[in-house]
Motif scaffolding. Sequence first.
Motif, PDB file in Angstrom:
ATOM      1  N   PHE A   1       3.758  14.295   0.316  1.00 50.40           N
ATOM      2  CA  PHE A   1       4.339  12.489   0.727  1.00 50.40           C
ATOM      3  C   PHE A   1       3.359  11.553   0.665  1.00 50.40           C
ATOM      4  CE2 PHE A   1       7.412  15.744   2.582  1.00 50.40           C
ATOM      5  CZ  PHE A   1       8.855  15.168   2.906  1.00 50.40           C
TER       6      PHE A   1
ATOM      7  N   THR B   1       7.896   8.533   3.434  1.00 48.91           N
ATOM      8  CA  THR B   1       9.391   8.825   3.466  1.00 48.91           C
ATOM      9  C   THR B   1       9.066   9.343   1.881  1.00 48.91           C
ATOM     10  OG1 THR B   1      10.755   7.428   2.980  1.00 48.91           O
ATOM     11  CG2 THR B   1       9.898   8.081   5.268  1.00 48.91           C
ATOM     12  N   LYS B   2       8.910   9.115   0.695  1.00 46.40           N
ATOM     13  CA  LYS B   2       8.893   9.719  -0.613  1.00 46.40           C
ATOM     14  C   LYS B   2       8.786  10.957  -0.783  1.00 46.40           C
ATOM     15  CE  LYS B   2       8.616   8.215  -5.578  1.00 46.40           C
ATOM     16  NZ  LYS B   2      10.031   9.208  -5.797  1.00 46.40           N
ATOM     17  N   ARG B   3       8.550  11.736  -1.229  1.00 43.39           N
ATOM     18  CA  ARG B   3       8.247  13.452  -1.172  1.00 43.39           C
ATOM     19  C   ARG B   3       7.553  13.136  -3.276  1.00 43.39           C
ATOM     20  NH1 ARG B   3      11.529  18.847  -0.445  1.00 43.39           N
ATOM     21  NH2 ARG B   3      12.594  17.826  -1.382  1.00 43.39           N
ATOM     22  N   ILE B   4       6.145  12.866  -2.824  1.00 39.73           N
ATOM     23  CA  ILE B   4       5.299  12.860  -4.343  1.00 39.73           C
ATOM     24  C   ILE B   4       5.522  14.559  -4.858  1.00 39.73           C
ATOM     25  CG2 ILE B   4       3.184  12.572  -5.094  1.00 39.73           C
ATOM     26  CD1 ILE B   4       4.539   9.472  -4.264  1.00 39.73           C
TER      27      ILE B   4
ATOM     28  N   HIS C   1       5.266   4.123  -6.697  1.00 37.02           N
ATOM     29  CA  HIS C   1       4.624   6.038  -7.410  1.00 37.02           C
ATOM     30  C   HIS C   1       5.876   5.893  -8.600  1.00 37.02           C
ATOM     31  CE1 HIS C   1       5.125   9.735  -8.573  1.00 37.02           C
ATOM     32  NE2 HIS C   1       3.079  10.078  -8.459  1.00 37.02           N
TER      33      HIS C   1
ATOM     34  N   GLU D   1       8.062   3.969  -8.342  1.00 38.98           N
ATOM     35  CA  GLU D   1       9.782   3.597  -7.363  1.00 38.98           C
ATOM     36  C   GLU D   1       8.891   3.636  -6.447  1.00 38.98           C
ATOM     37  OE1 GLU D   1      11.470   7.067  -7.501  1.00 38.98           O
ATOM     38  OE2 GLU D   1      12.410   6.940  -9.747  1.00 38.98           O
ATOM     39  N   GLU D   2       9.798   2.258  -5.048  1.00 41.29           N
ATOM     40  CA  GLU D   2       8.827   2.531  -3.811  1.00 41.29           C
ATOM     41  C   GLU D   2       9.276   3.419  -3.133  1.00 41.29           C
ATOM     42  OE1 GLU D   2       9.717  -0.908  -0.280  1.00 41.29           O
ATOM     43  OE2 GLU D   2      11.302  -0.829  -1.826  1.00 41.29           O
ATOM     44  N   CYS D   3       7.701   3.430  -2.562  1.00 39.92           N
ATOM     45  CA  CYS D   3       7.675   4.385  -1.622  1.00 39.92           C
ATOM     46  C   CYS D   3       7.668   4.176   0.229  1.00 39.92           C
ATOM     47  CB  CYS D   3       6.384   5.490  -1.158  1.00 39.92           C
ATOM     48  SG  CYS D   3       5.256   5.580  -3.078  1.00 39.92           S
ATOM     49  N   THR D   4       8.942   4.505   0.545  1.00 40.68           N
ATOM     50  CA  THR D   4       9.426   3.609   1.920  1.00 40.68           C
ATOM     51  C   THR D   4       8.860   3.655   3.131  1.00 40.68           C
ATOM     52  OG1 THR D   4      12.185   3.912   1.007  1.00 40.68           O
ATOM     53  CG2 THR D   4      11.279   3.380   4.073  1.00 40.68           C
TER      54      THR D   4
END
Length: 286
Positions: free
Chosen positions: A118, A121-124, A156, A159-162
């Motif tokens: 991650f 909260t964004k799973r990469i 990423h 897209e925003e990685c909160t």
Amino acid sequence: MIILFFISLITFANSLSLKSVLMAIDCGGQESFNSKEGFLYQEDQHFSGDSRVSDYTYNDVVYDGIAYTFTPKVYFTERHGSSFDYSLPINKNGQYTIILQFVELYFENEGERQFDIFIGTKRIIQNLSIIDNKHQKGSAKEVFIYIEIKEDKVFHNDEECTKGFINGKLKIGFRKGAADLPKVDGIVIVKGHNAGEEEKKHLIDNWEQMLEENRKKEAELQRAELEAQNMIVPDSVEPEEGEGLISFLLSPIGIGIIIFGMVVFGLLIFTGENEDDKKRKKNKSK
């Protein structure tokens, strides 16, 4: 002592120069050291969560050698656990590459360890398996993640990685996936998006050839060092007149011959003196 730079990694080393590497962490490591590419790995720091350290320094696989890397030390230790994070300080906006470094030293087969990565909260990445069709047990694997930081936010793929960038720190998370526990051996943060991913793929595809070339280069450099220290005579240099005799006389064999000759000469003198004494005594008796 000669520092051995492997010529097959010239392009990759240039990509990961001192100027481009913002930070490098040896996960689980307790001391800093320099990589073959020339940048500094710091001891393990900036981590939080449920995790622990494993040290594989004396593992049989490590002893045989880690494939696909010329800086194997970073893979001797790891941090693993059910859920943990690294919060790495980055002070400026811009494009960066996260290089996550892994090696599997426990499991044998693909899929026996799978975990998620991650940013905030964004799973990469979902269910990453270190072992795959190109990486076996004992093979170094690097995962390249391209991000951009702007206006105190991290993106990423646009897209925003909160919650991925808080108070000047980039948050990278490791979470349980389909099997066993997540782990990581090293983290490198590089400025820009030219971090050597293609060069790394080339290294993997041509590993055996590069390894043999570097072994030959290492032997040549070691010989050059010995020649520079006058420890051996280069094959192409002929000794000057008289130099060969002097070198021979100063060798252990030459010194032995000299000592033997001196002993024999002394014995001859001693024997001759005894014969003269006998003759003088005989003449006096007459």
